[in-house]
Design a protein around this motif. Structure first.
Motif, mmCIF file in Angstrom:
data_model
loop_
_atom_site.group_PDB
_atom_site.id
_atom_site.type_symbol
_atom_site.label_atom_id
_atom_site.label_comp_id
_atom_site.label_asym_id
_atom_site.label_seq_id
_atom_site.Cartn_x
_atom_site.Cartn_y
_atom_site.Cartn_z
ATOM 1 N N ILE A 90 -54.806 72.521 -78.354
ATOM 2 C CA ILE A 90 -55.084 70.791 -78.115
ATOM 3 C C ILE A 90 -54.167 71.408 -76.562
ATOM 4 O O ILE A 90 -53.282 71.179 -76.374
ATOM 5 N N ILE A 91 -54.917 71.210 -75.661
ATOM 6 C CA ILE A 91 -54.839 71.564 -74.674
ATOM 7 C C ILE A 91 -55.235 70.210 -73.401
ATOM 8 O O ILE A 91 -56.079 70.276 -73.418
ATOM 9 N N LEU A 92 -55.033 70.371 -72.276
ATOM 10 C CA LEU A 92 -54.864 69.282 -71.679
ATOM 11 C C LEU A 92 -54.722 69.450 -70.237
ATOM 12 O O LEU A 92 -53.702 70.617 -69.714
ATOM 13 N N ALA A 93 -56.412 69.949 -69.541
ATOM 14 C CA ALA A 93 -55.883 70.310 -67.846
ATOM 15 C C ALA A 93 -56.353 69.494 -66.809
ATOM 16 O O ALA A 93 -56.791 68.964 -67.192
ATOM 17 N N GLY A 94 -55.505 69.684 -66.302
ATOM 18 C CA GLY A 94 -55.758 68.744 -64.727
ATOM 19 C C GLY A 94 -55.588 68.903 -63.103
ATOM 20 O O GLY A 94 -55.196 69.675 -63.550
ATOM 21 N N GLY A 95 -55.663 68.140 -62.454
ATOM 22 C CA GLY A 95 -55.853 68.222 -60.922
ATOM 23 C C GLY A 95 -56.544 68.203 -59.907
ATOM 24 O O GLY A 95 -56.888 67.307 -60.013
ATOM 25 N N VAL A 96 -56.607 68.712 -59.293
ATOM 26 C CA VAL A 96 -57.384 69.245 -57.467
ATOM 27 C C VAL A 96 -58.938 68.691 -57.747
ATOM 28 O O VAL A 96 -59.060 70.022 -57.415
ATOM 29 N N PHE A 97 -59.732 68.128 -59.072
ATOM 30 C CA PHE A 97 -60.929 68.555 -59.329
ATOM 31 C C PHE A 97 -61.377 67.061 -60.064
ATOM 32 O O PHE A 97 -62.394 66.740 -60.611
ATOM 33 N N ASN A 98 -60.819 65.472 -60.088
ATOM 34 C CA ASN A 98 -61.129 64.437 -59.856
ATOM 35 C C ASN A 98 -61.356 63.997 -61.528
ATOM 36 O O ASN A 98 -61.967 63.251 -62.133
ATOM 37 N N SER A 99 -60.390 64.622 -62.654
ATOM 38 C CA SER A 99 -60.408 65.120 -63.846
ATOM 39 C C SER A 99 -59.646 65.183 -64.895
ATOM 40 O O SER A 99 -58.485 66.680 -64.189
ATOM 41 N N ILE A 100 -59.561 64.859 -65.751
ATOM 42 C CA ILE A 100 -58.481 65.394 -66.913
ATOM 43 C C ILE A 100 -59.602 66.262 -67.807
ATOM 44 O O ILE A 100 -60.422 65.262 -69.108
ATOM 45 N N ARG A 101 -59.324 67.390 -68.207
ATOM 46 C CA ARG A 101 -60.106 68.301 -69.221
ATOM 47 C C ARG A 101 -59.421 68.196 -70.150
ATOM 48 O O ARG A 101 -58.532 68.491 -70.526
ATOM 49 N N ARG A 102 -60.296 68.328 -72.223
ATOM 50 C CA ARG A 102 -59.480 68.383 -73.289
ATOM 51 C C ARG A 102 -59.597 69.373 -73.564
ATOM 52 O O ARG A 102 -61.610 69.244 -73.927
ATOM 53 N N SER A 103 -59.161 70.634 -74.790
ATOM 54 C CA SER A 103 -59.454 71.521 -75.304
ATOM 55 C C SER A 103 -59.666 71.591 -76.929
ATOM 56 O O SER A 103 -57.856 71.252 -76.811
ATOM 57 N N THR A 104 -59.890 70.942 -77.706
ATOM 58 C CA THR A 104 -59.102 71.454 -79.390
ATOM 59 C C THR A 104 -59.084 72.756 -79.542
ATOM 60 O O THR A 104 -58.610 72.550 -80.810
ATOM 61 N N ASP A 105 -59.279 73.411 -78.860
ATOM 62 C CA ASP A 105 -59.301 75.205 -79.244
ATOM 63 C C ASP A 105 -59.142 75.837 -78.318
ATOM 64 O O ASP A 105 -60.025 76.993 -78.328
ATOM 65 N N GLN A 106 -58.086 76.121 -78.327
ATOM 66 C CA GLN A 106 -57.325 76.301 -77.669
ATOM 67 C C GLN A 106 -57.738 77.405 -76.185
ATOM 68 O O GLN A 106 -57.700 78.097 -75.422
ATOM 69 N N GLY A 107 -58.673 76.015 -75.232
ATOM 70 C CA GLY A 107 -59.228 77.096 -74.403
ATOM 71 C C GLY A 107 -60.529 77.441 -74.551
ATOM 72 O O GLY A 107 -60.562 77.765 -73.290
ATOM 73 N N ILE A 108 -61.522 77.163 -75.439
ATOM 74 C CA ILE A 108 -62.184 77.936 -75.318
ATOM 75 C C ILE A 108 -63.873 76.880 -74.842
ATOM 76 O O ILE A 108 -64.299 77.618 -74.152
ATOM 77 N N THR A 109 -63.535 75.521 -75.288
ATOM 78 C CA THR A 109 -64.357 74.824 -75.168
ATOM 79 C C THR A 109 -63.422 73.823 -74.423
ATOM 80 O O THR A 109 -62.682 72.998 -74.671
ATOM 81 N N TRP A 110 -64.493 72.311 -73.188
ATOM 82 C CA TRP A 110 -63.184 71.674 -73.075
ATOM 83 C C TRP A 110 -64.860 70.680 -72.561
ATOM 84 O O TRP A 110 -65.446 70.778 -72.541
ATOM 85 N N GLU A 111 -63.973 68.926 -72.933
ATOM 86 C CA GLU A 111 -64.733 68.008 -72.618
ATOM 87 C C GLU A 111 -63.681 67.299 -71.508
ATOM 88 O O GLU A 111 -62.940 67.267 -71.172
ATOM 89 N N ASN A 112 -64.751 66.074 -71.179
ATOM 90 C CA ASN A 112 -64.227 65.980 -69.891
ATOM 91 C C ASN A 112 -62.946 64.206 -70.343
ATOM 92 O O ASN A 112 -64.096 63.288 -71.128
ATOM 93 N N VAL A 113 -62.250 63.935 -70.938
ATOM 94 C CA VAL A 113 -61.230 62.268 -71.064
ATOM 95 C C VAL A 113 -60.701 61.361 -70.439
ATOM 96 O O VAL A 113 -60.564 61.139 -70.623
ATOM 97 N N PHE A 114 -61.245 61.480 -68.714
ATOM 98 C CA PHE A 114 -60.970 60.918 -67.809
ATOM 99 C C PHE A 114 -62.030 61.046 -66.963
ATOM 100 O O PHE A 114 -61.698 61.814 -65.915
ATOM 101 N N GLU A 115 -62.577 59.546 -66.822
ATOM 102 C CA GLU A 115 -63.976 59.800 -65.881
ATOM 103 C C GLU A 115 -63.164 58.615 -64.621
ATOM 104 O O GLU A 115 -62.896 57.856 -64.768
ATOM 105 N N PRO A 116 -62.995 59.125 -63.445
ATOM 106 C CA PRO A 116 -62.040 58.154 -62.375
ATOM 107 C C PRO A 116 -63.460 57.478 -61.690
ATOM 108 O O PRO A 116 -63.958 57.349 -61.768
#
Length: 165
Positions: A90-116
Motif C-alpha cells: 500500500i502506497i499513498l501519494a499526494g501533492g500538488v494535483f488536487n487528490s490523494i492516490r492510493r495503490s495496493t499493488d506497490q504502485g502498479i495501479t492507483w485509485e483516487n481516495v480523496f476527492e477534494p
C-alpha cells in the motif's frame, strides 16, 4: 604564528568539506519533491517528481525505474509518498494535483481516495504521515486550505478534522 593558524584553519575546513561532500551522492538528475522509504526494506525507495512522475528503486538508488500515476501532466508535483508500515504493498501519494492516490499493488495501479471539496485548488496530500501507535490512522495536511484530514482505515476514506483560520 598567524600564518600557521590560517593554514591550520584552511586545512581543517578543507578536510571537513571533503568529509561532508563525500557523504552525499546525487541519485537522480530530475526534480523530486517527496520521498517514501519502505519501512521493512529501506533499499526500496519511491520518489515523487514533476508531472505525476514516480521514480522507484529496489537497490538503494543504484538503478531506477520511471513510472507515473495515471498520466504525466506538466505542473503536477508529487510532494509526499507514504509506504504503509502495515502492508508495504500500500502506497499513498499526494501533492500538488488536487487528490490523494492510493495503490495496493506497490504502485502498479492507483485509485483516487480523496476527492477534494470546493474549491478545487486544495492539495490534500502536501503532508501524509502514519500515526506511530496506530498505522491505519493516517493524517494528511493541506497548506492551501489550512486543513488537516484523517483516515481511520489506511487511507481508503478521509474526514476533515480541523480548519485553521
Amino acid at each position: 604564528m598567524m600564518y600557521f593558524v590560517c593554514v591550520l584553519l584552511f586545512a581543517s575546513f578543507t578536510i571537513l568539506d571533503a568529509q561532508v561532500s563525500g557523504s552525499w551522492k546525487r541519485l537522480l538528475d530530475s526534480p523530486v519533491y517527496g520521498i517514501g522509504i519502505n519501512p521493512k526494506n529501506p533499499e526500496t525507495i519511491i520518489v515523487g517528481g514533476l508531472g505525476r512522475t514516480l521514480y522507484k528503486t529496489q537497490n538503494g538508488g543504484l538503478s531506477w525505474t520511471i513510472d507515473s500515476i495515471e498520466f504525466r501532466s506538466g505542473s503536477s508535483q508529487l510532494t509526499n509518498i507514504l509506504i504503509s508500515s502495515v502492508d508495504t504493498n500500500i502506497i499513498l501519494a499526494g501533492g500538488v494535483f488536487n487528490s490523494i492516490r492510493r495503490s495496493t499493488d506497490q504502485g502498479i495501479t492507483w485509485e483516487n481516495v480523496f476527492e477534494p471539496e470546493k474549491p478545487l485548488f486544495i492539495s490534500p496530500g502536501e503532508t501524509i504521515i502514519e500515526n506511530p501507535d496506530n498505522p491505519l490512522m493516517i493524517y494528511a495536511g493541506d497548506n492551501t486550505s489550512n486543513r488537516i484530514f484523517r483516515s481511520l482505515n489506511g487511507g481508503i476514506s478521509w474526514d476533515t478534522i480541523t480548519t485553521l483560520n
